[in-house]
Design an enzyme around this catalytic site. Sequence first.
Site, PDB file in Angstrom:
ATOM      1  N   HIS A   1      69.506  62.007  87.937  1.00  0.00           N
ATOM      2  CA  HIS A   1      69.570  60.770  88.724  1.00  0.00           C
ATOM      3  C   HIS A   1      69.887  59.629  87.774  1.00  0.00           C
ATOM      4  O   HIS A   1      70.072  59.860  86.570  1.00  0.00           O
ATOM      5  CB  HIS A   1      68.278  60.538  89.522  1.00  0.00           C
TER       6      HIS A   1
ATOM      7  N   HIS B   1      59.891  65.046  82.383  1.00  0.00           N
ATOM      8  CA  HIS B   1      58.825  64.536  81.532  1.00  0.00           C
ATOM      9  C   HIS B   1      57.746  65.602  81.465  1.00  0.00           C
ATOM     10  O   HIS B   1      57.299  66.081  82.503  1.00  0.00           O
ATOM     11  CB  HIS B   1      58.242  63.242  82.106  1.00  0.00           C
TER      12      HIS B   1
ATOM     13  N   ASP C   1      65.889  55.708  82.302  1.00  0.00           N
ATOM     14  CA  ASP C   1      65.421  56.608  81.239  1.00  0.00           C
ATOM     15  C   ASP C   1      66.121  57.970  81.286  1.00  0.00           C
ATOM     16  O   ASP C   1      65.800  58.862  80.504  1.00  0.00           O
ATOM     17  CB  ASP C   1      63.892  56.788  81.293  1.00  0.00           C
TER      18      ASP C   1
HETATM   19 ZN   LIG Z   1      62.200  59.649  84.364  1.00  0.00          ZN
END
Ligand SMILES: [Zn+2]
Length: 280
Positions: free
Chosen positions: A75, A196, A79
Site C-alpha cells: 500500500h 511490522h 512507511d
Molecule cells: Zn506500516
Amino acid sequence: MAEETIVPGQVVQLSGLVRRVTAPNPGVMTGPGTNAYLVGTGDIALIDPGPESERHLSVMLEAAAGRLKWILCTHTHLDHSPGAKALKAATGAELLGFGSVPDDGRQDKGFTPDRVLRDGDVVDCGDFRLRSVHTPGHASNHLCYLLEGERWLFTGDHVMQGSTVVISPPDGDMIAYLHSLEKLLALDLAALAPGHGRVIDKPHDEVRRLVSHRLKREKKVVDAFSKKNPATTDELLPLVYDDVPQAIHAVARRSLHAHLLKLKGDGRVSLEGEVWSLAK
Ligand SMILES: [Zn+2]
C-alpha cells in the site's frame, strides 16, 4: 515461531526463498520498523521498500546483488512505498502495486506503478509466483501477496505482529477490514509475513484472534452507551479504551471512529452532528 529480536539493517534468512530486512524507522506505529522482504534465489522480487532512507536502500541493494527485477508495494502509506523510487532508479526493476492513491494526507502521492495489480493477479517471477489479494480496511489500496507453493502471505499492514493495526477513516474502513480478514480464512496458508514484526505461524488462528479482538472492542463501544447515551466520540474514548495507555488515545480515537462508522453502517448507532446514539 521462535525468533530473535528484529534489528533494522540486518538481512535475515527466513526460508529457502525469503529474506527480510527491516528499515531503520522503529516507532509506536511501526514497531521495530517496516519490513522489506526479498523473495527468490535467482531473480528477486522485493516487497515493501519502506520509507526513503539511504541506509535502508544500500542494504536492500547489497542483499539483491544486482538481481532485483520486481518491486511490489502492499500500500502507499509513507512507511511502505516511498523507498521504491530510488530502488527502481538504481536497479531498473518493475514497480507493481494497486495504483490508485487516496487523498487523505497519509499517502505517498508520487507512487506510480509500472504495472497495476488487482485482486487475484499473478506476478510470474520464473522460479516462483506471487498472487495479489486485495485487502482493503487499513488502506483502500492494500494488497497482500501470496507466495504460491510455499503458501506464505506477505500481509503488509493488514496483519501486524506485536501491534494493533490502526483503522483511520475515511480511507480506513472497519467493515472492509473485517471482510478482508475473513478473506484470509479462505486461503491455504503456512505463514504470515507482516509489514511490522516477526513471521506468524498458524495463520488462521491468528486471523480468528484478530477478528474476535475487533468484535470484543466493538462490544465495548456498544456497552459504553449504557454509561453515556447519546455521546460524542471524545466522551466514548476513555470508556472504550480504559485498558490502553493514555499516550495512544489519539491513535485509538481513529479506530473508535472506525468502529462507530461500522456500527452506523450496521444500523446499530446513529449520528446527529457530532453526537452518537445507540439505536433502540
Ligand atoms: Zn506500516
